[in-house]
Write a protein that holds these residues in place. Sequence first.
Motif, mmCIF file in Angstrom:
data_model
loop_
_atom_site.group_PDB
_atom_site.id
_atom_site.type_symbol
_atom_site.label_atom_id
_atom_site.label_comp_id
_atom_site.label_asym_id
_atom_site.label_seq_id
_atom_site.Cartn_x
_atom_site.Cartn_y
_atom_site.Cartn_z
ATOM 1 N N GLU A 242 -0.486 8.382 5.714
ATOM 2 C CA GLU A 242 0.116 8.394 5.379
ATOM 3 C C GLU A 242 1.531 7.003 5.331
ATOM 4 N N LYS A 243 1.775 6.771 5.877
ATOM 5 C CA LYS A 243 2.172 5.492 6.988
ATOM 6 C C LYS A 243 1.137 4.072 6.277
ATOM 7 N N LEU A 244 0.139 3.900 5.715
ATOM 8 C CA LEU A 244 -0.364 3.361 5.327
ATOM 9 C C LEU A 244 -0.344 2.837 3.187
ATOM 10 N N PRO A 245 -0.178 1.718 3.441
ATOM 11 C CA PRO A 245 1.226 1.493 1.946
ATOM 12 C C PRO A 245 -0.202 1.400 0.339
ATOM 13 N N PRO A 246 0.317 1.706 -0.209
ATOM 14 C CA PRO A 246 -0.872 2.071 -1.858
ATOM 15 C C PRO A 246 -1.110 0.820 -1.835
ATOM 16 N N LEU A 247 -2.183 1.072 -2.474
ATOM 17 C CA LEU A 247 -3.693 -1.235 -2.086
ATOM 18 C C LEU A 247 -3.027 -1.419 -4.110
ATOM 19 N N VAL A 248 -3.124 -2.092 -4.363
ATOM 20 C CA VAL A 248 -2.734 -2.708 -6.107
ATOM 21 C C VAL A 248 -4.117 -3.427 -5.804
ATOM 22 N N ALA A 249 -4.579 -4.101 -7.550
ATOM 23 C CA ALA A 249 -5.970 -5.447 -7.864
ATOM 24 C C ALA A 249 -5.330 -6.648 -6.792
#
Length: 534
Positions: free
Chosen positions: A241-248
Amino acid sequence: MVERGRRVHPGRHGRDDGRAARGAPGAVSDLCLAVDLGTGGPKVALVTLEGEVVDVEIHAVATRVDPTGAATQDPEEWWRLIASASRRLVATVDPSRVVAIGVTGQYASTVPVDEHGRPVGECLTWLDTRGVAHARSVLGGPVMGYAPLKVAAFVRRSAGAPSVSAGDPLGQILYLERERPEVAARTRWYVEPIDYLTGRMTGVATGSPASRLALWLTDTRDLASVDYDARLVRLSRLPAEKLPPLVATGSVVGGLCALAADALGVRAGTPVVGAVPDLHAAALGARAVAPFQAHAALSTTAWVSCPVPSKKTDVVHSIATVPGLGDGRYLVIDNQETGARALEWCRDLLWPEASYEELTALAATAPAGSNGVRVGPWLAGERSPVEDKGLRAVIAGLGVATGRADLVRAVMEGVAANVAWLFEHVERFTRHRLEPVSLVGGGAESTLWCQMVADATGRAVVRTPSPRVAQLRGVGHLCALALGRTTLDELAGRPPEGERFEPAAPPGGSDLAALYRLERAWRRAGRRPRPRLG
């Protein structure tokens, strides 16, 4: 706080003549604000979308170290330096020309931030080893320091695994969670330094498969997938829950928020492009973006890389592939812990008041081979082509006639030979002859050092224009790609720019392998019990 700011005019080799660039070609072109957050401090520049560095400021920051293995920096200091430099630079142009913002820089470091993206503790840099014991508790075992089944899962999915002997985000985050509960309790996201900056600019916490490469938590068998691998996250024992969301990789993550716009002097809403590591920016800056187009870096650290079409791992020599530039290809990744930093160490030890140009001019007065002096430049251990955190620098061949010029040249030759040692393994890894090799980084400003690398590798070397700011050039190309102004095929279709150096001596990488074996033998001898006398 160390703050040494200077305005740089990027000339043919990126030399600092103390003047700001004015009236440069392309002066009416659209610009991006480019930030390169290196370990030594940030470079902030205005760069055209064609990759021309128009104006740049370079600042230094301190790394706080202590005997516990700590090696930290202050993220707020980064932001203050970047914001003030940005305001000064943007004030010299029509602000409407700044159409994008891009960031590159150091990776394998951790910044704990709150829900607003503000730091709640210091950045644990890639040199911070306090989390090594925690990384070993998760992945450690009897095979090269790893538990075989666990590391096999990582390698099979992500082509690599977190280090169990050096500073990496896995150990850093576990250290904060287990030994710094007051910091962990205030942390919403654990982010890389470059993602901290884009988050500060947009108010949105993100990462990408490229920026989070040192976590090794994405399944890179399918580069179209942009997410953490659930099994690898479980094996890592990190708080998901503390890992930021990933984007391309290389996509626009958002517009510049009003607060950051005021701090930077750039219009609110300006597109902010997702940050990439210095590896990726260097490839773009050198325009080494087609399959097997190689570049090498002589920066604080050193590396050899090129795009490749498929995922692969060389566990023995710490060479792997990571998600590339968003084109369905990978980039070769490896790292040597000491590159041009070795020359800075030599200067501080022997001649603190000397400039870079004075040092390299002195080295040129010594003959090739440095009158028999040999240097293994392993000041901070090594990762590639051997992972050995206990490795230390070696100086051999000193005599009563050895002069300062011999030692300075030997340091430079040692770094070049170390790069060549790695280069041999990268060519075997890719199964391609890699030539020419585009050279980037501050060390490449030296004509002498470029020739040493050509001689040591036995390959033609092309010095990238203004090599010290090659990553900033790369950020210009990154922004152009994100805005649809160019394509990787267009970049790859241009011939390598810069001065070419042909090898004029036999390759020398194997010499460093022999010196490494000697250093290991010395260490083993030093650990043997000594016979008791009497």
